[in-house]
Motif scaffolding. Sequence first.
Motif, short mmCIF file in Angstrom:
data_model
loop_
_atom_site.label_atom_id
_atom_site.label_comp_id
_atom_site.label_asym_id
_atom_site.label_seq_id
_atom_site.Cartn_x
_atom_site.Cartn_y
_atom_site.Cartn_z
N LEU A 1 0.85 -1.27 -0.06
CA LEU A 1 -0.06 0.06 0.02
C LEU A 1 0.89 1.32 0.04
O LEU A 1 0.41 2.34 0.45
CB LEU A 1 -0.95 -0.05 1.02
CG LEU A 1 -2.20 -1.26 1.12
CD1 LEU A 1 -2.76 -1.18 2.36
CD2 LEU A 1 -2.76 -1.21 -0.13
N LYS A 2 1.94 1.06 -0.58
CA LYS A 2 2.69 2.22 -0.70
C LYS A 2 3.16 2.79 -2.11
O LYS A 2 4.06 3.69 -2.66
CB LYS A 2 4.13 2.14 0.08
CG LYS A 2 4.15 1.91 1.52
CD LYS A 2 5.50 1.64 2.08
CE LYS A 2 5.40 1.42 3.85
NZ LYS A 2 6.69 0.86 4.44
N SER B 1 -1.41 -3.77 -9.38
CA SER B 1 -2.27 -2.92 -8.53
C SER B 1 -1.72 -1.44 -8.17
O SER B 1 -0.56 -1.39 -7.64
CB SER B 1 -1.98 -3.72 -6.75
OG SER B 1 -2.81 -2.99 -5.97
N PRO C 1 -3.07 0.84 -6.03
CA PRO C 1 -2.83 1.04 -4.75
C PRO C 1 -1.50 0.36 -4.04
O PRO C 1 -1.23 0.77 -2.84
CB PRO C 1 -4.10 0.79 -3.81
CG PRO C 1 -4.62 -0.11 -4.77
CD PRO C 1 -4.12 0.11 -6.16
N ASP D 1 -1.42 -3.18 -3.46
CA ASP D 1 -1.76 -4.23 -2.46
C ASP D 1 -0.93 -5.61 -2.84
O ASP D 1 -1.35 -6.44 -3.54
CB ASP D 1 -3.28 -4.59 -2.70
CG ASP D 1 -3.77 -5.65 -1.97
OD1 ASP D 1 -3.10 -6.20 -0.89
OD2 ASP D 1 -4.96 -6.27 -2.40
N LEU E 1 -9.07 -4.06 -0.40
CA LEU E 1 -9.12 -2.41 -0.74
C LEU E 1 -10.56 -1.91 -0.36
O LEU E 1 -10.47 -0.92 0.16
CB LEU E 1 -8.87 -2.11 -2.36
CG LEU E 1 -7.39 -2.63 -2.57
CD1 LEU E 1 -7.28 -2.55 -4.19
CD2 LEU E 1 -6.61 -2.06 -1.85
N LEU F 1 -10.52 -1.42 3.36
CA LEU F 1 -9.35 -0.54 3.88
C LEU F 1 -9.91 1.13 3.35
O LEU F 1 -9.45 2.00 3.52
CB LEU F 1 -8.22 -0.64 3.44
CG LEU F 1 -7.56 -2.02 3.88
CD1 LEU F 1 -6.21 -2.05 3.37
CD2 LEU F 1 -7.30 -1.52 5.54
N LYS F 2 -11.25 0.86 2.68
CA LYS F 2 -11.77 2.00 1.96
C LYS F 2 -11.02 2.86 1.10
O LYS F 2 -10.62 4.28 1.20
CB LYS F 2 -12.49 2.82 3.37
CG LYS F 2 -13.38 2.36 3.96
CD LYS F 2 -13.91 3.27 5.03
CE LYS F 2 -15.11 2.58 5.71
NZ LYS F 2 -15.34 1.23 6.12
N ILE F 3 -10.03 2.08 0.18
CA ILE F 3 -9.44 2.62 -0.69
C ILE F 3 -10.08 3.09 -1.79
O ILE F 3 -10.60 2.13 -2.52
CB ILE F 3 -7.84 1.86 -0.78
CG1 ILE F 3 -7.21 1.74 0.36
CG2 ILE F 3 -7.30 2.49 -1.96
CD1 ILE F 3 -6.00 0.91 0.33
N ALA F 4 -10.13 4.18 -2.49
CA ALA F 4 -10.73 4.64 -3.25
C ALA F 4 -10.37 4.33 -4.63
O ALA F 4 -11.09 3.30 -5.72
CB ALA F 4 -10.92 6.12 -3.72
N ASN F 5 -9.34 4.32 -5.10
CA ASN F 5 -8.67 3.67 -6.36
C ASN F 5 -8.33 2.24 -6.36
O ASN F 5 -7.38 2.07 -5.70
CB ASN F 5 -7.61 4.62 -7.04
CG ASN F 5 -7.25 3.95 -8.34
OD1 ASN F 5 -7.34 2.92 -9.01
ND2 ASN F 5 -6.65 5.03 -9.20
N GLN F 6 -9.04 1.38 -6.74
CA GLN F 6 -9.02 -0.07 -6.74
C GLN F 6 -8.46 -0.75 -7.83
O GLN F 6 -8.69 -1.71 -8.20
CB GLN F 6 -10.15 -0.60 -6.29
CG GLN F 6 -10.86 -0.38 -4.71
CD GLN F 6 -12.16 -0.50 -4.38
OE1 GLN F 6 -12.67 -1.32 -4.97
NE2 GLN F 6 -12.65 0.03 -3.29
#
Length: 158
Positions: free
Chosen positions: A37-38, A69, A71, A73, A107, A110-115
Amino acid sequence: MLAPEPYGQVIERSITEVAKVHNLTPIVVDDIINYDLKGRVVIAYFPMVGEDNRLLKKTYRLSGILYYSYPGDAESAIEAINEGIVLSEDGIDKSSQSLIQRSVRRLLELKIANQSTGVAYWWNLKASVGVLTSRDPYEMIADEVANELDQFLKSDET
C-alpha cells in the motif's frame, strides 16, 4: 519477481523499461510485502518453464501470472501465491480471478478509493525460433509480459 533464469532477468528488465516509459520510477525489491500500500505494485510470478529442442527449431514455454495493483496491494498477491496459485490449463483462470477478488475485497475493507487491479496470465506462452534466426526467445516472451503491463498502466492514465 519469481521466474527461473534467464527468464527472470529478462522479464524484470522489460517491465522496468515499461514503467519508465510511463514516467514511473521502478524499484525492484526482494521483499515486496514491505511496500504494501505504498504505491503501485507489479508482481511477476512465473514458476513454470519448459523447452523443446528440435532439429531446426527451439520452443520455449512460460506459465504464470502478472499482477498489477495501483494502490499497491502486495499483501493479497503474496497470500494468494503462498496459499497456492493453481498453474494448470484449467486452474490458472480461476486462480487469477480469485486473486483479483481477494485484492478488491481488501481494498474495499480499507476504504481505498482507487482499486485498479489487473491480472494477466499465461498457460504455456510459447516462443519458437529457428536455429538459423537471431531472435531471442526469452526477449520475445518478456516483450509479451511487458505489453500486458503497458496496457494496465495505460488504462490507469485515462
